[in-house]
Motif scaffolding. Structure first.
Motif, PDB file in Angstrom:
ATOM      1  N   ALA A 140     -19.207  68.354  35.810  1.00 15.80           N
ATOM      2  CA  ALA A 140     -18.286  68.441  36.941  1.00 15.80           C
ATOM      3  C   ALA A 140     -18.982  67.885  38.170  1.00 15.80           C
ATOM      4  O   ALA A 140     -20.124  68.230  38.457  1.00 15.80           O
ATOM      5  CB  ALA A 140     -17.857  69.884  37.184  1.00 15.80           C
ATOM      6  N   GLN A 141     -18.277  67.046  38.880  1.00 15.57           N
ATOM      7  CA  GLN A 141     -18.839  66.355  40.025  1.00 15.57           C
ATOM      8  C   GLN A 141     -17.948  66.586  41.238  1.00 15.57           C
ATOM      9  O   GLN A 141     -16.728  66.513  41.125  1.00 15.57           O
ATOM     10  CB  GLN A 141     -18.900  64.864  39.671  1.00 15.57           C
ATOM     11  CG  GLN A 141     -19.553  63.984  40.675  1.00 15.57           C
ATOM     12  CD  GLN A 141     -19.973  62.685  40.022  1.00 15.57           C
ATOM     13  OE1 GLN A 141     -20.791  62.689  39.116  1.00 15.57           O
ATOM     14  NE2 GLN A 141     -19.422  61.588  40.487  1.00 15.57           N
ATOM     15  N   LEU A 142     -18.562  66.901  42.370  1.00 14.93           N
ATOM     16  CA  LEU A 142     -17.799  67.121  43.589  1.00 14.93           C
ATOM     17  C   LEU A 142     -18.731  67.069  44.788  1.00 14.93           C
ATOM     18  O   LEU A 142     -19.950  67.087  44.639  1.00 14.93           O
ATOM     19  CB  LEU A 142     -17.046  68.439  43.557  1.00 14.93           C
ATOM     20  CG  LEU A 142     -17.816  69.743  43.645  1.00 14.93           C
ATOM     21  CD1 LEU A 142     -16.819  70.871  43.885  1.00 14.93           C
ATOM     22  CD2 LEU A 142     -18.610  70.044  42.412  1.00 14.93           C
ATOM     23  N   GLN A 143     -18.152  67.016  45.971  1.00 17.30           N
ATOM     24  CA  GLN A 143     -18.971  66.929  47.174  1.00 17.30           C
ATOM     25  C   GLN A 143     -19.647  68.245  47.503  1.00 17.30           C
ATOM     26  O   GLN A 143     -20.800  68.279  47.900  1.00 17.30           O
ATOM     27  CB  GLN A 143     -18.117  66.460  48.358  1.00 17.30           C
ATOM     28  CG  GLN A 143     -17.682  65.017  48.212  1.00 17.30           C
ATOM     29  CD  GLN A 143     -16.929  64.512  49.413  1.00 17.30           C
ATOM     30  OE1 GLN A 143     -17.130  64.961  50.528  1.00 17.30           O
ATOM     31  NE2 GLN A 143     -16.038  63.567  49.181  1.00 17.30           N
ATOM     32  N   LYS A 144     -18.931  69.335  47.335  1.00 16.83           N
ATOM     33  CA  LYS A 144     -19.441  70.641  47.760  1.00 16.83           C
ATOM     34  C   LYS A 144     -19.317  71.615  46.586  1.00 16.83           C
ATOM     35  O   LYS A 144     -18.259  72.173  46.357  1.00 16.83           O
ATOM     36  CB  LYS A 144     -18.620  71.119  48.958  1.00 16.83           C
ATOM     37  CG  LYS A 144     -19.081  72.383  49.598  1.00 16.83           C
ATOM     38  CD  LYS A 144     -18.171  72.700  50.791  1.00 16.83           C
ATOM     39  CE  LYS A 144     -18.348  74.116  51.216  1.00 16.83           C
ATOM     40  NZ  LYS A 144     -17.301  74.554  52.128  1.00 16.83           N
ATOM     41  N   GLY A 145     -20.395  71.808  45.849  1.00 12.74           N
ATOM     42  CA  GLY A 145     -20.362  72.635  44.646  1.00 12.74           C
ATOM     43  C   GLY A 145     -20.500  74.115  44.907  1.00 12.74           C
ATOM     44  O   GLY A 145     -21.315  74.783  44.288  1.00 12.74           O
ATOM     45  N   THR A 146     -19.703  74.633  45.823  1.00  6.31           N
ATOM     46  CA  THR A 146     -19.784  76.038  46.205  1.00  6.31           C
ATOM     47  C   THR A 146     -18.594  76.803  45.629  1.00  6.31           C
ATOM     48  O   THR A 146     -17.606  76.217  45.203  1.00  6.31           O
ATOM     49  CB  THR A 146     -19.805  76.172  47.739  1.00  6.31           C
ATOM     50  OG1 THR A 146     -18.644  75.542  48.278  1.00  6.31           O
ATOM     51  CG2 THR A 146     -21.052  75.519  48.320  1.00  6.31           C
ATOM     52  N   THR A 147     -18.676  78.143  45.652  1.00  9.86           N
ATOM     53  CA  THR A 147     -17.643  78.957  45.016  1.00  9.86           C
ATOM     54  C   THR A 147     -16.316  78.943  45.759  1.00  9.86           C
ATOM     55  O   THR A 147     -15.303  79.351  45.199  1.00  9.86           O
ATOM     56  CB  THR A 147     -18.100  80.412  44.844  1.00  9.86           C
ATOM     57  OG1 THR A 147     -18.530  80.924  46.101  1.00  9.86           O
ATOM     58  CG2 THR A 147     -19.220  80.510  43.829  1.00  9.86           C
TER      59      THR A 147
END
Length: 194
Positions: A140-147
């Motif tokens: 999984a790829q994204l800018q902000k890997g926060t909850t």
């Protein structure tokens, strides 16, 4: 989990990784690429490497794919139990979600669409909890890997964290749990470094 701000190198990293997969295709049964940005980043892989790559760029395609992967996982786990093994010994399946936030922040149009989204995210979390043993690898790829962007039960089941330059140390701390042990300030990473 691959995270980092826009322009930090995530897509280049992903393309290099996929080139390596194509070169070593014998180890993989299928590679599913989820690109809800209209397919613009990953469309060129469709059918490549002797049909190994498959691209889903519509929400309905993703829901169908996740259901199918849950079925595959259950079949593999049943087979493993019957054969008395703990880890899948056949070819792997890779699932890449480019820009996970597009999946999480899809705005349902009505109650039915809202229920479908909830089901999709629940099935994705279920998949992440058992996929590794069944030979299904999730990326999984994204800018902000926060909850606040990614469901914690899904995120915690991803086996590795790769961080390109984040917007803040707080984001890095949320991804890694702490930045105390890091030997470099992640906010100072040059483009392409992780």
């Amino acid at each position: 989990l691959v995270s980092g701000m826009s322009g930090s190198g995530k897509s280049v990293f992903l393309h290099q990784f996929l080139a390596g997969i194509a070169y070593n295709e014998r180890h993989f049964q299928d590679v599913y690429l989820i690109d809800l940005k209209g397919g613009v980043e990953l469309w060129r892989y469709e059918g490549k490497a002797n049909g190994l790559f498959h691209v889903a760029f519509k929400y309905e395609q993703v829901a169908e794919l996740i259901d199918g992967l849950n079925d595959l996982m259950d079949e593999r786990l049943d087979d493993m139990r019957e054969r008395g093994i703990r880890d899948w010994d056949g070819r792997k399946v890779l699932v890449v979600i480019d820009e996970y936030a597009e999946l999480a922040f899809e705005v349902p149009e009505d109650k039915e669409a809202k229920a479908q989204k909830a089901k999709l995210l629940a099935r994705l979390s279920r998949l992440s909890s058992k996929a590794r043993a069944a030979g299904i690898i999730l990326w999984a790829q994204l800018q902000k890997g926060t909850t606040d962007v990614m469901d914690s039960s899904f995120r915690n089941n991803l086996q590795s964290e790769v961080m390109f330059k984040p917007k803040s140390k707080l984001i890095a701390a949320q991804v890694f749990g702490s930045t105390d042990e890091l030997k470099i300030d992640p906010t100072r990473l040059p483009a392409g470094h992780f």
